[in-house]
Design an enzyme around this catalytic site. Structure first.
Site, PDB file in Angstrom:
ATOM      1  N   SER A 117      63.417  12.650 -46.650  1.00 16.37           N
ATOM      2  CA  SER A 117      63.705  12.609 -45.217  1.00 16.37           C
ATOM      3  C   SER A 117      63.327  13.833 -44.417  1.00 16.37           C
ATOM      4  CB  SER A 117      65.152  12.240 -44.951  1.00 16.37           C
ATOM      5  OG  SER A 117      66.022  12.975 -45.713  1.00 16.37           O
ATOM      6  N   GLU A 144      70.774   4.554 -48.227  1.00 11.78           N
ATOM      7  CA  GLU A 144      70.451   5.928 -47.837  1.00 11.78           C
ATOM      8  C   GLU A 144      71.690   6.829 -47.706  1.00 11.78           C
ATOM      9  OE1 GLU A 144      67.651   7.396 -47.523  1.00 11.78           O
ATOM     10  OE2 GLU A 144      66.098   5.882 -47.211  1.00 11.78           O
ATOM     11  N   HIS A 155      69.189   7.406 -51.483  1.00 11.69           N
ATOM     12  CA  HIS A 155      68.194   8.241 -50.824  1.00 11.69           C
ATOM     13  C   HIS A 155      67.331   8.927 -51.875  1.00 11.69           C
ATOM     14  CE1 HIS A 155      66.611  10.746 -47.644  1.00 11.69           C
ATOM     15  NE2 HIS A 155      66.949  11.830 -48.286  1.00 11.69           N
TER      16      HIS A 155
END
Length: 564
Positions: free
Chosen positions: A249, A375, A485
């Site tokens: 991310s 996530e 994630h």
């Protein structure tokens, strides 16, 4: 006679033991020597900017002087200063889950140094300055607090590209993180030195334009590839198959923000973007981080200075890093309301990134953007003590969205109810409930920071450029975390389907090609998702990006109105 034979043998052994000369490239008037492995050659740890030390601390990166002295580039440079990891107290977790989290975080330590702005290039061994190969530029993630190019070896990407008959060059870069790269506050804004980590990335992209031709790359064919992932640090023996890196991310968010810089003008630095778990996030003005700036000024003894930013440039490195380490980390109680993250600084980002998206100030380039299904699970371990409706209301107002109004809070909590069946990990029913609110938190955080921003980004770009999106639902068997994630990263570095899609995308600006399942483009009329599932017979399915529509619409509206 025997002595003569021994001398000949000794001389032969010395010749055989002498190291073979490595591959070389010419940069300006310098010869740079790398290493070779299989069909790839590597050139590692090349400085791309002047050291951000001394008076250059908390300043924009300065371009490197022309290379004039030959050097070896056989190992990666140190990571930029890393934030110390402070884990939440985990109670009630089964032993294997505890081992998974603790070992994955504590076992990854990268040597770091303030002098860290280096770049790495891995190319096909037979590439020459006339090869004009596409370039994939990897930007690591780590919550803007951690990470290093050392987390992954791009040799496998290059080898796979050669096997596909579509060779590419892999580039990875360092950039400043934590308070060194994302210091916030009115003083920072006034000096025009916000978002230095993003500025470092931009400088590395400029370096690629200038020098990648020497390695056989085409500077007009650069694809940014990034991720932002906490599982990138996993080194658990029990879950070794999930090894991935902090690259998802924060790296993916970085790529999306590079698309917003200069009003969406790429300046010819890149032509496509491949993002895993990261999109433009709802962040406000850089002054929103003032409390972190003030805390560092106080802890370093710069309070009485007439120019606190200038004072911070003179603070001994160890003292400054200790002050930054005292700030909340990604596994602190406030979780994804990060202390160090990109904010609107008036220079690199002229407004809330999502507002810039709405204004159409986005690079019109082909993109791939995807997420993992769960996530938010990894980032919800720090809130296990929040168990009641009253406590979760207080948490959201004090730790996550401090400006939210009660009416919007009611809407938010209704959109994400205390219902284990609707919580994350998704599709696990009443299982994996570490606390009464854990699955609720995980669903809300995963959508607010990852899933909803991706959908918002794609919907605003639909009809303006080519887009593809994916959803990874693999790894659901991972206790309490599910398809968490970063669980998609090994798919690329491990030679899975996404690696082939990435290579084709970098080469042809389209991920599709022979030997891979057809991946439809994403539009608002048909929001198709390439969905990776745990099914040996049908591992890839095409689904629609319509799940949790009401909840994501609500969280998007609320976070846009209440940026952190």
């Amino acid at each position: 006679m025997h002595l003569g034979l021994w001398a000949v043998a000794l001389q032969a052994s010395i010749v055989l033991a002498a190291p073979l000369a490595g591959p070389t490239v010419e940069l300006d008037s310098a010869t740079v020597t790398g290493t070779s492995s299989g069909r790839a050659s590597s050139f590692l740890g090349i400085p791309f900017a002047k050291p951000p030390t001394g008076d250059r601390r908390f300043r924009l990166p300065e371009s490197i002087d022309p290379y004039s002295t030959s050097f070896s580039a056989t190992s990666m440079g140190p990571a930029c200063p890393q934030q110390s990891v402070k884990l939440p107290i985990l109670t009630g977790l089964p032993a294997d889950a505890v081992n998974f989290v603790v070992n994955s975080i504590y076992q990854v330590v990268f040597p770091d140094d303030e002098d860290c702005l280096t770049i790495n290039i891995i190319k096909p061994a037979d590439a020459t300055p006339t090869s004009d190969l596409p370039v994939v530029a990897w930007i690591f993630g780590g919550g803007f607090e951690l990470g290093s190019p050392q987390m992954y070896d791009g040799t496998g990407i290059v080898e796979r590209s050669i096997s596909l008959g579509q060779p590419v060059i892999y580039v990875s870069m360092n950039y400043r993180v934590t308070g060194f790269g994302f210091l916030a506050g009115k003083e920072v804004k006034a000096a025009g030195v916000g978002n230095l980590g993003l500025q470092d990335q931009r400088e590395a992209l400029r370096w690629i334009q200038k020098y990648i031709g020497a390695f056989g790359g085409d500077p007009t064919k650069v694809t940014m590839w990034v991720q932002y992932n906490a599982l990138d640090f996993i080194r658990s023996a029990d879950w070794n198959w999930l090894i991935s890196s902090w690259g998802e991310s924060a790296g993916a968010i970085s790529v999306s923000l590079q698309m917003l810089a200069d009003g969406g003008d790429t300046k010819g630095l890149f032509r496509a973007a491949f993002m895993q778990s990261g999109s433009p996030i709802p962040v406000g003005d850089i002054a929103n981080g003032q409390k972190y700036y003030d805390a560092i000024v106080q802890e370093t003894g710069c309070t009485g200075s007439s120019d606190t930013l200038a004072c911070l440039r003179t603070v001994p490195y160890a003292k400054l890093k200790a002050a930054i380490d005292d700030s909340p980390g990604i596994f602190s109680y406030q979780s994804l309301n990060l202390a160090w993250l990109p904010r609107a600084d008036g220079v690199f980002l002229t407004d809330n990134p999502q507002r810039l998206v709405q204004q159409g100030k986005v690079a019109k380039i082909p993109i791939v953007s995807g997420d993992c299904d769960d996530e938010g699970t990894l980032f919800s371990l720090s809130t296990l003590n929040v168990t009641t409706e009253s406590q979760i209301r207080t948490y959201v107002k004090t730790e996550f969205l401090s400006t939210i109004q009660d009416a919007d809070l009611d809407i938010l909590l209704k959109a994400y109810p205390q219902d284990l069946v609707q919580g994350s990990p998704y599709d696990t029913g009443f299982l994996d409930a570490l606390s009464l609110q854990f699955k609720r938190f995980a669903s809300f955080q995963g959508d607010a920071v990852f899933q909803a921003p991706r959908r918002f980004f794609l919907n605003n770009l639909s009809g303006k450029q080519k887009m593809w999106s994916f959803l990874s639902k693999r790894g659901k068997a991972l206790p309490f975390l599910g398809a968490a994630h970063g669980t998609d990263i090994l798919n690329i570095y491990g030679g899975g389907e996404l690696a082939d899609y990435l290579i084709r995308f970098a080469t042809n600006l389209d991920p599709n090609g022979p030997g891979s399942a057809s991946w439809p483009e994403y539009t608002t009329a048909s929001p198709s998702l390439l969905t990776l599932v745990d099914n040996l017979l049908f591992p890839i399915q095409i689904t629609q990006d319509t799940y949790r529509k009401g909840a994501m619409d609500a969280v998007t509206k609320i976070t846009l109105e209440n940026p952190v």
